[in-house]
Design a protein around this motif. Structure first.
Motif, mmCIF file in Angstrom:
data_model
loop_
_atom_site.group_PDB
_atom_site.id
_atom_site.type_symbol
_atom_site.label_atom_id
_atom_site.label_comp_id
_atom_site.label_asym_id
_atom_site.label_seq_id
_atom_site.Cartn_x
_atom_site.Cartn_y
_atom_site.Cartn_z
ATOM 1 N N SER A 19 1.119 -1.826 0.285
ATOM 2 C CA SER A 19 -0.738 -0.053 -0.017
ATOM 3 C C SER A 19 0.751 1.440 0.111
ATOM 4 O O SER A 19 0.704 2.081 -0.313
ATOM 5 C CB SER A 19 -0.817 -0.186 1.307
ATOM 6 N N GLN B 154 -6.423 -12.655 0.746
ATOM 7 C CA GLN B 154 -7.455 -11.764 0.970
ATOM 8 C C GLN B 154 -8.155 -10.689 2.066
ATOM 9 O O GLN B 154 -8.134 -9.841 2.064
ATOM 10 C CB GLN B 154 -9.012 -12.553 -0.076
ATOM 11 N N TYR B 155 -7.880 -11.751 2.791
ATOM 12 C CA TYR B 155 -8.037 -10.856 4.228
ATOM 13 C C TYR B 155 -6.926 -10.241 4.655
ATOM 14 O O TYR B 155 -7.672 -9.119 5.676
ATOM 15 C CB TYR B 155 -8.244 -12.315 5.649
ATOM 16 N N HIS C 32 -7.036 -7.070 2.409
ATOM 17 C CA HIS C 32 -8.353 -6.339 3.096
ATOM 18 C C HIS C 32 -8.178 -6.142 4.026
ATOM 19 O O HIS C 32 -8.809 -4.622 4.556
ATOM 20 C CB HIS C 32 -9.559 -7.689 3.223
ATOM 21 N N PHE D 5 -6.157 -2.923 3.774
ATOM 22 C CA PHE D 5 -6.299 -1.778 2.577
ATOM 23 C C PHE D 5 -7.163 -0.462 3.187
ATOM 24 O O PHE D 5 -8.383 0.637 2.874
ATOM 25 C CB PHE D 5 -7.303 -2.128 1.110
ATOM 26 N N ARG D 6 -9.049 -1.708 3.950
ATOM 27 C CA ARG D 6 -9.721 -0.726 4.703
ATOM 28 C C ARG D 6 -8.766 0.771 5.662
ATOM 29 O O ARG D 6 -10.001 1.021 5.957
ATOM 30 C CB ARG D 6 -10.321 -1.974 6.023
ATOM 31 N N ARG E 205 -11.042 1.457 1.195
ATOM 32 C CA ARG E 205 -12.348 0.547 1.050
ATOM 33 C C ARG E 205 -12.420 -0.124 0.110
ATOM 34 O O ARG E 205 -12.968 -1.201 0.484
ATOM 35 C CB ARG E 205 -13.368 1.187 2.536
ATOM 36 N N ALA F 246 -10.770 -2.849 -1.112
ATOM 37 C CA ALA F 246 -10.734 -3.890 0.396
ATOM 38 C C ALA F 246 -12.424 -4.381 -0.094
ATOM 39 O O ALA F 246 -12.142 -5.730 0.347
ATOM 40 C CB ALA F 246 -10.587 -3.167 1.365
ATOM 41 N N ASP F 247 -13.320 -3.706 -0.564
ATOM 42 C CA ASP F 247 -14.394 -4.504 -0.652
ATOM 43 C C ASP F 247 -14.760 -5.302 -1.908
ATOM 44 O O ASP F 247 -15.228 -6.538 -2.062
ATOM 45 C CB ASP F 247 -15.482 -3.586 -0.651
ATOM 46 N N TRP G 129 -12.972 -8.665 -0.708
ATOM 47 C CA TRP G 129 -14.068 -9.374 -0.036
ATOM 48 C C TRP G 129 -15.121 -10.119 -1.094
ATOM 49 O O TRP G 129 -15.712 -10.471 -0.550
ATOM 50 C CB TRP G 129 -14.454 -8.535 1.519
#
Length: 321
Positions: free
Chosen positions: A218, A279-280, A283, A286-287, A294, A297-298, A301
């Motif tokens: 990131s 992915q978790y 996520h 990035f949240r 976000r 991240a969405d 998910w």
């Protein structure tokens, strides 16, 4: 010697004595030197006490350059090893550094002032009420033998430290290369060997590596990728999937050659497991990166929820994560 470097000229000065640190010869000659020390200084320490095979103690001495790790089922042998290393050999210029010496039991050694001084002892970890012994960036569970990386060494530091961001073109391709070079040293066989580690530890090691990689990822995007997250979502998703495949294959290929060993690894961490925890991890990171983060991240998910049975299937792994 003046050499052209990446950020300008580099000036190299050859020392008049010794081998420069970082030279290919340095570690080789160091091992020859310490091999001689081990042969002479530690003679007679690894002697089993008692009679009969059932009474024989087990010892393991490991060294990375000049960092020793001694594991024994016999406390007397461990104390003897400490005393011998503390006394050292003046002719060879060898003696342990008391400030960097660590044990997992109470004991004392004669200090430089001639008085008994307590040797530093590891502290109990809060997690699972187990003790982890730190050595060379790793944590060894003294109860189970499980191995993790020591991420506490990153505490108090900026995540962007030691991160080079390329802005000279082809930033996307360089991003893919950078994250692979970052994750590769964290694919050590000792961290993912089912003969050493439990399934929970193997999954934990994987997700910890991915979390730190996601943080670096990131920061790299913010510093070196044109338009940041908003205009690069498909490419970044592809980067994550490519990274997971690379990491998983690196772990699998570095494991023992036997098909049985690889089968045990697959039973602990299947490729689909690896994708889910990755992915978790991304996520979760990035949240915390504002509105654009976000959004990305969405999207991650959303892929995890493509099947209704997903969360029932990943119940235990999601708990670890």
């Amino acid at each position: 010697v003046v050499a052209k470097g990446r950020f300008g000229n580099r000036f190299l000065l050859q020392s008049k004595c010794g081998i420069p640190q970082g030279s290919i010869l340095s570690s080789l000659l160091c091992n020859v030197y310490y091999g001689h020390i081990e042969k002479n200084l530690l003679r007679g320490i690894f002697v089993s006490t008692g009679t009969g095979r059932q009474h024989e103690h087990q010892h393991l001495l490991v060294r990375i350059v000049d960092d020793f790790l001694f594991i024994s089922t016999d406390r007397n042998s461990s104390v003897h090893f400490l005393e011998r290393m503390n006394t050292g050999n003046p002719k060879l210029g060898v003696q342990i550094n008391g400030a960097k010496t660590l044990v997992n039991y109470n004991t004392s050694l004669i200090g430089s002032n001639g008085k008994l001084e307590k040797v530093q002892m590891i502290k109990d970890q809060d997690q699972d009420d187990l003790s982890f012994f730190p050595w060379c960036g790793m944590l060894f569970n003294t109860q189970t033998g499980n191995v993790r990386l020591d991420y506490t060494r990153f505490a108090g530091k900026l995540a962007g430290d030691a991160l080079t961001v390329d802005r000279s073109g082809a930033e996307g391709a360089k991003l893919k290369y950078r994250i692979k070079t970052f994750i590769k040293p964290r694919c050590l066989p000792i961290l993912f060997d089912p003969e050493i580690n439990s399934k929970e530890t193997i999954v934990t090691n994987f997700i910890q590596a991915m979390l730190l990689c996601a943080i670096k990822f990131s920061i790299y995007i913010q510093g070196g990728l044109n338009n940041g997250l908003s205009q690069n979502v498909p490419f970044l998703l592809d980067c994550i999937h490519d990274l997971v495949d690379f990491t998983y294959d690196s772990i699998k290929n570095s494991s023992k050659d036997s098909s049985e060993a690889k089968s045990r690894l697959l039973s602990c961490l299947a490729r689909s497991d690896a994708m889910w925890v990755s992915q978790y991890a991304f996520h979760a990171v990035f949240r915390r990166k504002g509105t654009e983060g976000r959004v990305l991240a969405d999207l991650f998910w959303q892929k995890c929820q493509e099947k209704e049975t997903m969360f029932r299937r990943w119940g235990k792994i999601s708990k670890i994560a």
